[in-house]
Design a protein around this motif. Structure first.
Motif, short mmCIF file in Angstrom:
data_model
loop_
_atom_site.label_atom_id
_atom_site.label_comp_id
_atom_site.label_asym_id
_atom_site.label_seq_id
_atom_site.Cartn_x
_atom_site.Cartn_y
_atom_site.Cartn_z
N GLY A 16 0.80 -1.22 0.00
CA GLY A 16 0.00 0.00 0.00
C GLY A 16 0.83 1.27 0.00
O GLY A 16 0.30 2.36 0.25
N ASP A 17 2.11 1.16 -0.28
CA ASP A 17 3.02 2.30 -0.28
C ASP A 17 3.20 2.79 -1.71
O ASP A 17 4.18 2.48 -2.39
N PHE A 18 2.23 3.57 -2.19
CA PHE A 18 2.26 4.01 -3.57
C PHE A 18 3.43 4.94 -3.89
O PHE A 18 4.01 4.84 -4.97
N PRO A 19 3.82 5.87 -3.00
CA PRO A 19 4.99 6.70 -3.33
C PRO A 19 6.25 5.86 -3.55
O PRO A 19 7.01 6.11 -4.49
N ALA A 20 6.45 4.84 -2.73
CA ALA A 20 7.62 3.96 -2.92
C ALA A 20 7.48 3.15 -4.21
O ALA A 20 8.46 2.92 -4.92
N ALA A 21 6.26 2.75 -4.53
CA ALA A 21 6.02 2.00 -5.77
C ALA A 21 6.34 2.87 -6.98
O ALA A 21 6.98 2.40 -7.93
N ILE A 22 5.92 4.12 -6.94
CA ILE A 22 6.20 5.04 -8.05
C ILE A 22 7.71 5.16 -8.25
O ILE A 22 8.21 5.06 -9.37
N GLN A 23 8.43 5.36 -7.16
CA GLN A 23 9.89 5.48 -7.26
C GLN A 23 10.51 4.22 -7.83
O GLN A 23 11.38 4.28 -8.70
N ALA A 24 10.08 3.05 -7.35
CA ALA A 24 10.66 1.79 -7.81
C ALA A 24 10.35 1.55 -9.29
O ALA A 24 11.25 1.15 -10.05
N PHE A 25 9.11 1.78 -9.69
CA PHE A 25 8.76 1.57 -11.10
C PHE A 25 9.47 2.58 -12.01
O PHE A 25 9.88 2.24 -13.12
N ARG A 26 9.63 3.81 -11.53
CA ARG A 26 10.39 4.80 -12.32
C ARG A 26 11.83 4.35 -12.50
O ARG A 26 12.40 4.50 -13.58
N ARG A 27 12.42 3.81 -11.43
CA ARG A 27 13.78 3.27 -11.53
C ARG A 27 13.84 2.13 -12.55
O ARG A 27 14.74 2.08 -13.38
N ALA A 28 12.86 1.24 -12.49
CA ALA A 28 12.84 0.11 -13.42
C ALA A 28 12.75 0.59 -14.86
O ALA A 28 13.45 0.06 -15.74
N VAL A 29 11.93 1.60 -15.11
CA VAL A 29 11.78 2.13 -16.47
C VAL A 29 13.05 2.85 -16.90
O VAL A 29 13.47 2.74 -18.06
N THR A 30 13.69 3.56 -15.98
CA THR A 30 14.95 4.24 -16.31
C THR A 30 16.03 3.22 -16.63
O THR A 30 16.79 3.39 -17.58
N GLU A 31 16.07 2.15 -15.84
CA GLU A 31 17.07 1.11 -16.05
C GLU A 31 16.82 0.31 -17.33
O GLU A 31 17.76 -0.15 -17.97
N ASN A 32 15.54 0.16 -17.70
CA ASN A 32 15.19 -0.57 -18.91
C ASN A 32 13.93 0.06 -19.52
O ASN A 32 12.82 -0.34 -19.19
N PRO A 33 14.12 1.05 -20.42
CA PRO A 33 12.97 1.74 -21.01
C PRO A 33 12.01 0.84 -21.79
O PRO A 33 10.88 1.23 -22.06
N THR A 34 12.44 -0.37 -22.14
CA THR A 34 11.57 -1.29 -22.88
C THR A 34 10.81 -2.24 -21.95
O THR A 34 10.12 -3.13 -22.43
N HIS A 35 10.93 -2.05 -20.65
CA HIS A 35 10.22 -2.90 -19.66
C HIS A 35 8.76 -2.43 -19.61
O HIS A 35 8.37 -1.62 -18.77
N THR A 36 7.97 -2.95 -20.53
CA THR A 36 6.59 -2.48 -20.71
C THR A 36 5.75 -2.67 -19.46
O THR A 36 4.95 -1.80 -19.10
N GLU A 37 5.91 -3.78 -18.77
CA GLU A 37 5.08 -4.01 -17.58
C GLU A 37 5.45 -3.06 -16.45
O GLU A 37 4.57 -2.63 -15.69
N ALA A 38 6.72 -2.72 -16.32
CA ALA A 38 7.11 -1.72 -15.31
C ALA A 38 6.47 -0.38 -15.64
O ALA A 38 5.95 0.31 -14.75
N ARG A 39 6.48 -0.03 -16.92
CA ARG A 39 5.87 1.24 -17.34
C ARG A 39 4.35 1.19 -17.11
O ARG A 39 3.75 2.16 -16.67
N TYR A 40 3.74 0.05 -17.40
CA TYR A 40 2.30 -0.09 -17.18
C TYR A 40 1.97 0.03 -15.69
O TYR A 40 1.03 0.74 -15.31
N LYS A 41 2.72 -0.65 -14.85
CA LYS A 41 2.48 -0.58 -13.40
C LYS A 41 2.72 0.84 -12.89
O LYS A 41 1.98 1.32 -12.03
N LEU A 42 3.73 1.52 -13.42
CA LEU A 42 3.97 2.91 -13.05
C LEU A 42 2.74 3.75 -13.39
O LEU A 42 2.26 4.53 -12.56
N ALA A 43 2.22 3.56 -14.59
CA ALA A 43 1.02 4.30 -15.00
C ALA A 43 -0.15 4.00 -14.08
O ALA A 43 -0.87 4.91 -13.66
#
Length: 145
Positions: A16-43
């Motif tokens: 239930g920690d959405f701010p931490a989730a946003i940070q983690a998913f943003r990191r995942a997308v930065t580390e791999n811009p083609t990680h579609t599911e990370a980008r979807y979860k971030l959205a």
């Protein structure tokens, strides 16, 4: 590394920690811009947190990378509908272009998955809203006047 960040994001959502989730998913997308599911979860988390425009931007990137991502189209439609409703509450006018974009998103879901009842229900709702705002109700005329 992107998968580690993605898993951190999943764990944060589950906690239930959405701010931490946003940070983690943003990191995942930065580390791999083609990680579609990370980008979807971030959205998804951005949308759930009320950040509609950034969420929509991420969803646009997801559907550009994977045009058959049903959930991304569905959530894009839902967020566009929410955005139109929120803007109407603020300025008293609904943005027909935003509603049409929502309609398009739900139509895409229906093309990809014709059995999606939620998308069908929202598509019907959006079409009705567009129809109502394009032709405002006319005052009723009474024949006995």
């Amino acid at each position: 590394m992107a998968n580690d960040s993605y898993q951190e994001g999943i764990a944060a959502v589950q906690a239930g920690d959405f701010p931490a989730a946003i940070q983690a998913f943003r990191r995942a997308v930065t580390e791999n811009p083609t990680h579609t599911e990370a980008r979807y979860k971030l959205a998804w988390v951005l949308g759930m947190s009320g950040y509609l425009d950034p969420a929509l931007a991420e969803l646009e990137a997801v559907v550009a990378a994977d045009p058959s991502h049903v959930a991304a189209h569905y959530n894009r439609g839902a967020l566009l509908l929410q955005k139109a409703q929120l803007e109407a509450e603020v300025d008293g006018q609904i943005d027909l272009d935003v509603l049409r974009q929502a309609e398009e998103a739900f139509q895409t879901v229906m093309r990809l998955d014709p059995t999606d009842q939620r998308a069908y229900a929202f598509l019907t709702l959006v079409k009705r809203a567009i129809r109502n705002y394009q032709s405002p109700a006319q005052p009723s005329s009474r024949s006995d006047e």
